[in-house]
Enzyme design. Structure first.
Site, PDB file in Angstrom:
ATOM      1  N   LYS A  98       1.009  -1.324   0.246  1.00  0.00           N
ATOM      2  CA  LYS A  98       0.002   0.093   0.071  1.00  0.00           C
ATOM      3  C   LYS A  98       0.884   1.164  -0.121  1.00  0.00           C
ATOM      4  O   LYS A  98       0.985   1.892   0.991  1.00  0.00           O
ATOM      5  CB  LYS A  98      -1.016  -0.195   1.369  1.00  0.00           C
ATOM      6  CG  LYS A  98      -2.167   0.749   0.846  1.00  0.00           C
ATOM      7  CD  LYS A  98      -3.223   0.470   2.311  1.00  0.00           C
ATOM      8  CE  LYS A  98      -4.362   1.427   2.275  1.00  0.00           C
ATOM      9  NZ  LYS A  98      -5.073   1.740   1.092  1.00  0.00           N
TER      10      LYS A  98
HETATM   11  N1  PPE Z   1      -7.594  -2.527  -2.535  1.00  0.00           N
HETATM   12  C1  PPE Z   1      -7.214  -1.174  -2.466  1.00  0.00           C
HETATM   13  C2  PPE Z   1      -6.675  -0.719  -3.718  1.00  0.00           C
HETATM   14  C3  PPE Z   1      -7.317  -0.241  -1.329  1.00  0.00           C
HETATM   15  O1  PPE Z   1      -7.180   0.902  -1.467  1.00  0.00           O
HETATM   16  C4  PPE Z   1      -8.304  -0.925  -0.336  1.00  0.00           C
HETATM   17  C5  PPE Z   1      -8.357  -0.094   0.879  1.00  0.00           C
HETATM   18  C6  PPE Z   1      -8.535  -2.226  -0.265  1.00  0.00           C
HETATM   19  C7  PPE Z   1      -8.323  -2.866  -1.394  1.00  0.00           C
HETATM   20  C8  PPE Z   1      -9.369  -2.855   0.873  1.00  0.00           C
HETATM   21  O2  PPE Z   1      -8.293  -3.056   1.950  1.00  0.00           O
HETATM   22  P1  PPE Z   1      -9.040  -3.144   3.428  1.00  0.00           P
HETATM   23  O3  PPE Z   1      -9.050  -1.783   3.697  1.00  0.00           O
HETATM   24  O4  PPE Z   1      -7.603  -3.815   3.959  1.00  0.00           O
HETATM   25  O5  PPE Z   1      -9.971  -3.967   3.431  1.00  0.00           O
HETATM   26  N2  PPE Z   1      -8.566   1.082   0.547  1.00  0.00           N
HETATM   27  C9  PPE Z   1      -8.423   2.459   1.577  1.00  0.00           C
HETATM   28  C10 PPE Z   1      -8.199   3.734   1.224  1.00  0.00           C
HETATM   29  C11 PPE Z   1      -9.322   4.464   0.650  1.00  0.00           C
HETATM   30  C12 PPE Z   1      -9.040   6.001   0.260  1.00  0.00           C
HETATM   31  O6  PPE Z   1      -9.759   6.517  -0.550  1.00  0.00           O
HETATM   32  O7  PPE Z   1      -8.039   6.489   0.676  1.00  0.00           O
HETATM   33  C13 PPE Z   1      -9.406   2.278   2.780  1.00  0.00           C
HETATM   34  O8  PPE Z   1     -10.639   1.660   2.472  1.00  0.00           O
HETATM   35  O9  PPE Z   1      -9.231   2.879   3.907  1.00  0.00           O
END
Ligand code: PPE
Length: 304
Positions: free
Chosen positions: A159
């Protein structure tokens, strides 16, 4: 989405006033995207705010840094404690939490080896991410013209700050075209994930979600809803999804910390039954689990 300010932001071990949490314009990460971050939510529970799977998020932040080759100067345990302290300092019953580790001021150029690593943790109130009532109404999806990064270009399992240029391009393209969100395909054409969520596709009684190898971030919500779905007796498989699977799906939902669980009502204007029964059931249990209202998942709630 506009930010509502809170009293303090944690920076390198200290809580500083929100307005004083500033960095120099020559901060390395601002120029090169060389940082890692997390998105976490704290929910209101009967016993005060509880941070959902906080330790797992901080382990992932350390793993993102490891992929990047960055050394975070705080352990997972120290980051967990710092987050709790920051949440407490806001006085909020629930909030969104954004930890970030970045190469700070003092060095320029692409060599990160001499750079110092700074860490900050901010919290603010953040509402529904994909619109109110995203379970019942569902979101309109577009397959992005932008391809998810290849593993040998920008590792999608990390990330990192820079990875989100790809997500922003896709998000803005989808919004300008009148959709709510974009689905990203990997360079091999298989479905990876969305711009900020993982995706689940149900076909013929099995729910599939793409693996890390398909270019997806290993989502903590993805892992949580997979466990919830299996506990409901549903067949959940980590497996590849082709574009056509989306168009003829029985049900599609996406999930992430910010988006929680959201139904998909169409992909490229092909309608998808919405909300599906599995999506509704999973979303309902997820909403209770994060608020400490389901004893089976009590250990996911880390009280601040
Ligand atoms: N894929 C991506 C690309 C992603 O950014 C997130 C979270 C996820 C999957 C889901 O991961 P998790 O939160 O561990 O279930 N995206 C974060 C960022 C959003 C933003 O706009 O900034 C979030 O959901 O917090």
């Amino acid at each position: 989405m506009p930010i509502t300010t809170t009293p303090k932001i944690w920076m390198n071990g200290e809580l500083v006033d929100w307005d004083k949490a500033q960095i120099h314009v020559l901060t390395h990460t601002l120029h090169y995207g060389t940082g890692v971050f997390e998105g976490i939510r704290a929910y209101e529970t009967a016993d005060g705010p509880a941070v959902f799977r906080l330790t797992d998020h901080m382990v992932r932040m350390h793993n993102s840094a490891k992929i990047l080759g960055m050394e975070i100067p705080y352990s997972v345990e120290e980051l967990v404690e710092a987050t709790k302290e920051t949440v407490r300092s806001t006085g909020l019953p629930s909030c969104y939490i954004r930890p970030i580790a970045y190469y700070g001021y003092g060095e320029m150029g692409l060599n990160t080896l001499p750079c110092r690593v700074d860490v900050a943790i901010a919290c603010w109130p953040w509402g529904a991410y994909l619109g109110d009532d995203a379970v019942e109404k569902g979101v309109r999806m577009k397959i992005s013209s932008w391809t998810r990064h290849d593993h040998n270009t920008m590792p999608p399992a990390a990330k990192t700050v820079g990875n989100y240029v790809n997500s922003s391009l896709a998000k803005v393209e989808a919004l300008k075209a009148g959709y709510d969100e974009a689905i990203m395909l990997a360079p091999n054409g298989l479905v990876a994930e969305c711009t900020g969520e993982n995706i689940f596709v149900s076909r013929n009684g099995t729910i599939f979600t793409p693996p890390l190898a398909a270019g997806a971030l290993e989502g903590i919500t993805q892992a949580s809803v997979s466990r919830i779905a299996r506990d409901l007796g549903l067949d959940v498989q980590v497996g590849n999804i082709a574009r056509s699977d989306l168009y003829i799906a029985d049900e599609i939902f996406v999930c992430g910390t910010a988006a929680e669980v959201s139904s998909v009502n169409s992909v490229d204007d092909r309608s998808v039954p919405c909300p599906g029964p599995a999506t509704r059931a999973i979303a309902d249990i997820y909403a209770k689990a994060v608020r400490g209202q389901d004893a089976r998942y009590a250990d996911w709630c880390e009280h601040a």
